[in-house]
Design a protein around this motif. Sequence first.
Motif, PDB file in Angstrom:
ATOM      1  N   UNK A 420     -50.026  22.538  30.669  1.00  0.00           N
ATOM      2  CA  UNK A 420     -49.202  23.707  30.989  1.00  0.00           C
ATOM      3  C   UNK A 420     -50.001  24.992  31.233  1.00  0.00           C
ATOM      4  N   UNK A 421     -49.525  25.731  32.208  1.00  0.00           N
ATOM      5  CA  UNK A 421     -50.079  27.056  32.493  1.00  0.00           C
ATOM      6  C   UNK A 421     -49.976  27.892  31.228  1.00  0.00           C
ATOM      7  N   UNK A 422     -51.028  28.669  30.985  1.00  0.00           N
ATOM      8  CA  UNK A 422     -51.081  29.444  29.735  1.00  0.00           C
ATOM      9  C   UNK A 422     -50.671  30.901  30.015  1.00  0.00           C
ATOM     10  N   UNK A 423     -49.409  31.180  29.687  1.00  0.00           N
ATOM     11  CA  UNK A 423     -48.845  32.485  30.050  1.00  0.00           C
ATOM     12  C   UNK A 423     -49.077  33.548  28.995  1.00  0.00           C
ATOM     13  N   UNK A 424     -48.897  33.158  27.711  1.00  0.00           N
ATOM     14  CA  UNK A 424     -49.078  34.144  26.643  1.00  0.00           C
ATOM     15  C   UNK A 424     -49.344  33.403  25.338  1.00  0.00           C
ATOM     16  N   UNK A 425     -49.364  34.124  24.243  1.00  0.00           N
ATOM     17  CA  UNK A 425     -49.726  33.504  22.969  1.00  0.00           C
ATOM     18  C   UNK A 425     -48.505  32.991  22.214  1.00  0.00           C
ATOM     19  N   UNK A 426     -47.327  33.030  22.847  1.00  0.00           N
ATOM     20  CA  UNK A 426     -46.122  32.557  22.144  1.00  0.00           C
ATOM     21  C   UNK A 426     -46.106  31.025  22.137  1.00  0.00           C
ATOM     22  N   UNK A 427     -45.022  30.461  21.603  1.00  0.00           N
ATOM     23  CA  UNK A 427     -44.919  28.996  21.473  1.00  0.00           C
ATOM     24  C   UNK A 427     -45.227  28.315  22.803  1.00  0.00           C
ATOM     25  N   UNK A 428     -46.030  27.271  22.738  1.00  0.00           N
ATOM     26  CA  UNK A 428     -46.404  26.470  23.922  1.00  0.00           C
ATOM     27  C   UNK A 428     -46.941  27.343  25.060  1.00  0.00           C
ATOM     28  N   UNK A 429     -47.694  28.345  24.678  1.00  0.00           N
ATOM     29  CA  UNK A 429     -48.352  29.235  25.650  1.00  0.00           C
ATOM     30  C   UNK A 429     -47.359  29.928  26.591  1.00  0.00           C
ATOM     31  N   UNK A 430     -46.117  30.054  26.143  1.00  0.00           N
ATOM     32  CA  UNK A 430     -45.118  30.723  26.984  1.00  0.00           C
ATOM     33  C   UNK A 430     -44.647  29.859  28.139  1.00  0.00           C
ATOM     34  N   UNK A 432     -42.469  27.506  28.232  1.00  0.00           N
ATOM     35  CA  UNK A 432     -41.000  27.451  28.261  1.00  0.00           C
ATOM     36  C   UNK A 432     -40.419  28.807  27.865  1.00  0.00           C
ATOM     37  N   UNK A 433     -41.128  29.856  28.236  1.00  0.00           N
ATOM     38  CA  UNK A 433     -40.686  31.231  27.992  1.00  0.00           C
ATOM     39  C   UNK A 433     -40.371  31.454  26.511  1.00  0.00           C
ATOM     40  N   UNK A 434     -41.278  31.001  25.660  1.00  0.00           N
ATOM     41  CA  UNK A 434     -41.156  31.274  24.229  1.00  0.00           C
ATOM     42  C   UNK A 434     -40.454  30.188  23.437  1.00  0.00           C
ATOM     43  N   UNK A 435     -39.795  29.251  24.118  1.00  0.00           N
ATOM     44  CA  UNK A 435     -39.078  28.195  23.375  1.00  0.00           C
ATOM     45  C   UNK A 435     -40.067  27.174  22.818  1.00  0.00           C
ATOM     46  N   UNK A 436     -39.772  26.706  21.620  1.00  0.00           N
ATOM     47  CA  UNK A 436     -40.667  25.732  20.974  1.00  0.00           C
ATOM     48  C   UNK A 436     -40.212  24.315  21.320  1.00  0.00           C
ATOM     49  N   UNK A 437     -40.367  23.934  22.567  1.00  0.00           N
ATOM     50  CA  UNK A 437     -40.021  22.555  22.949  1.00  0.00           C
ATOM     51  C   UNK A 437     -41.308  21.849  23.350  1.00  0.00           C
ATOM     52  N   UNK A 438     -41.304  20.543  23.184  1.00  0.00           N
ATOM     53  CA  UNK A 438     -42.498  19.753  23.542  1.00  0.00           C
ATOM     54  C   UNK A 438     -42.674  19.776  25.058  1.00  0.00           C
ATOM     55  N   UNK A 439     -43.788  20.292  25.559  1.00  0.00           N
ATOM     56  CA  UNK A 439     -43.942  20.322  27.017  1.00  0.00           C
ATOM     57  C   UNK A 439     -44.329  18.963  27.598  1.00  0.00           C
ATOM     58  N   UNK A 440     -44.209  18.859  28.894  1.00  0.00           N
ATOM     59  CA  UNK A 440     -44.531  17.621  29.640  1.00  0.00           C
ATOM     60  C   UNK A 440     -45.877  17.058  29.212  1.00  0.00           C
ATOM     61  N   UNK A 441     -46.869  17.942  29.101  1.00  0.00           N
ATOM     62  CA  UNK A 441     -48.187  17.561  28.569  1.00  0.00           C
ATOM     63  C   UNK A 441     -48.574  18.598  27.518  1.00  0.00           C
ATOM     64  N   UNK A 442     -49.401  18.208  26.538  1.00  0.00           N
ATOM     65  CA  UNK A 442     -49.746  19.174  25.494  1.00  0.00           C
ATOM     66  C   UNK A 442     -50.547  20.360  26.037  1.00  0.00           C
ATOM     67  N   UNK A 443     -50.199  21.527  25.523  1.00  0.00           N
ATOM     68  CA  UNK A 443     -50.907  22.762  25.881  1.00  0.00           C
ATOM     69  C   UNK A 443     -52.334  22.704  25.319  1.00  0.00           C
ATOM     70  N   UNK A 444     -53.276  23.284  26.033  1.00  0.00           N
ATOM     71  CA  UNK A 444     -54.649  23.335  25.519  1.00  0.00           C
ATOM     72  C   UNK A 444     -54.703  24.236  24.279  1.00  0.00           C
ATOM     73  N   UNK A 445     -55.521  23.811  23.329  1.00  0.00           N
ATOM     74  CA  UNK A 445     -55.582  24.544  22.055  1.00  0.00           C
ATOM     75  C   UNK A 445     -56.102  25.973  22.221  1.00  0.00           C
ATOM     76  N   UNK A 446     -56.751  26.294  23.315  1.00  0.00           N
ATOM     77  CA  UNK A 446     -57.344  27.640  23.455  1.00  0.00           C
ATOM     78  C   UNK A 446     -56.358  28.697  23.963  1.00  0.00           C
ATOM     79  N   UNK A 447     -55.057  28.359  24.035  1.00  0.00           N
ATOM     80  CA  UNK A 447     -54.126  29.241  24.740  1.00  0.00           C
ATOM     81  C   UNK A 447     -53.926  30.604  24.093  1.00  0.00           C
ATOM     82  N   UNK A 448     -54.202  30.708  22.773  1.00  0.00           N
ATOM     83  CA  UNK A 448     -53.919  32.007  22.116  1.00  0.00           C
ATOM     84  C   UNK A 448     -54.802  33.122  22.676  1.00  0.00           C
TER      85      UNK A 448
END
Length: 564
Positions: A420-430, A432-448
């Motif tokens: 997933x594209x890393x938009x911000x430091x919120x849940x799942x790198x933003x 899903x616009x802040x929603x804590x849902x499991x994304x299609x593929x796991x977000x990279x750990x460096x997103x914060x």
Amino acid sequence: MTAQSGQPQLPWWETGIIYQIYPLTFADGNGDGVGDLRGIIDRLDYLNDGNPNSVSSLGIDAIWLSPIYRSPMVDSTYDVSDYTDIWPTFGTLDEFDELLAAAHQRGIKVILDLVINHSSSEHPWFVESASSRDNPKADWYLWQDPVPGQAYPNNWLSYFGGPGWTYCPDREQFYYHTFHKNQPDLNWQNPDLRAAVYDVIRFWLDRGVDGFRLDASSAYSKDPQFRHNPMKYGATSQNNYKNYHHHYNKNLPANHQIIREIRALLDSYGERALIGETFIDNQMYDSISFYGAKGDELHLPLEFEFPLCAWFPGDLQRAIEKKERLTPTFAQPNYFLDNHDIPRHLSRWVECSLCIDPVTIARAAAALLLTVRGTPILYYGQELGMVDNDDIPQDRLRDQVIVISDTDDTPPSRDGSRTPMQWDASAQAGFSFGKQVEPWLPVHANYKDLNVEAELADPDSILSFYRRLIRLRRNSPALLQGSWRSLLHYPLEYLAYLREHEDETLLVVINFSYEQPFDCDDAIAPDGWEVLLSTDQPEGQTVALPKTLQPFEVSIYQHSGATQ
Ligand code: NOJ
């Protein structure tokens, strides 16, 4: 068209920057964990908000959307089961129209990925074709009888590994697939199939799309006699796709005729761009042939020269020189660093280079891509310095179509560069616009730390560097239209090249190494260089050329007078 002083107007795909969006993981607008059209619409302002002086947008000119059609998702959207509808998880045709209008409003062109070498095996065309030997679509795919004494009709393999032929009991015949068995190849020799595909193209052009990226566009035509491909000299394994010359299933003369027909169709709609994937056995010459002898095929044939290079100035320069030499005068080169099929460039290059700081490579690579002569194509997230997620658990992998053959070390999944594209430091790198849902593929750990929001706020970030380069490029006749000439015969430590135009001369210097003297093979004027953009020097000053390059320095200078 883009007007430059005293110059002929150029089409947008020659002056613009194209940005590849992988819709599954770009932005999830409805919060179900999968990227979608709504998400893209909601993020358009980041790409280009229509304001040339925007403080928050990247400033690209066109988006290329990886496929958005209905698909069973065997090959992550590259297996299409309906060419004229949207995969419901992505949205609807109405939302597509909305996206198109919203993009156009901001000056963003929209390019669709057209996967017409093959369809999904679930496409109604194939279901009908496979049902009998005498149905109306019986000949729409590549069917062959079993050959006594042979396991398969011929020795053509699948690019993903294993045989290229799969047996269909209902027809007691095999069908050919360049890729996965669920991606049967279309038979372009059949006039009805051709007409049906051209109707698909018209369907999207009528809706207003600005062009297409043709998937696997060098593989459409196959030898009508289905002759065996010869093996490469010295190759031992018969089970490796790369061990064959693909003389009989790639880049046949008839393939060029198809591209010409598609191009003529596009041209009848005005200024539409035709881009195509033309990678053939690593041979750039074949790819160049896809411009067409009369410039009547692809506008931009995609070739993997930078992805195939080591992070080494001599290697990169040789690739550019080759392209400069081979590209016809009427044609426009193009370059990219990354796409959805290969590891991201920072993952490819950082480990293998002397330089340990990825930011320095990211800046240098960005400068190269955006200042060489040609249309740059960016892959989502590269402007942030995104790297591959190599820690995706086996049960979360989506891309499992590639089979490792006995001598091949290709990684079995391409998911690492599709996170997933890393938009911000919120849940799942933003995503899903802040929603804590499991994304299609796991977000990279460096997103914060590594995300759009953080990097927009940091003037020293990779994103800020891209934004500066993009603005510089947009206003520079030399970068948009100038010639390219290296000042070094075979560079070992740094690249130094000129972009020359009657209104402007630019010098680009990219240091790949530690501090060293700047020592060109070709003499150029020592004084009068204005620093337009630099990682190490104050900008806006006119300087004599620095005799010393700082470690990993990137500088772009402008000269007002004669440079030699
Ligand atoms: C090339 C695409 O880029 C790749 O992702 C896909 O798997 C194959 N073509 C088959 O469509």
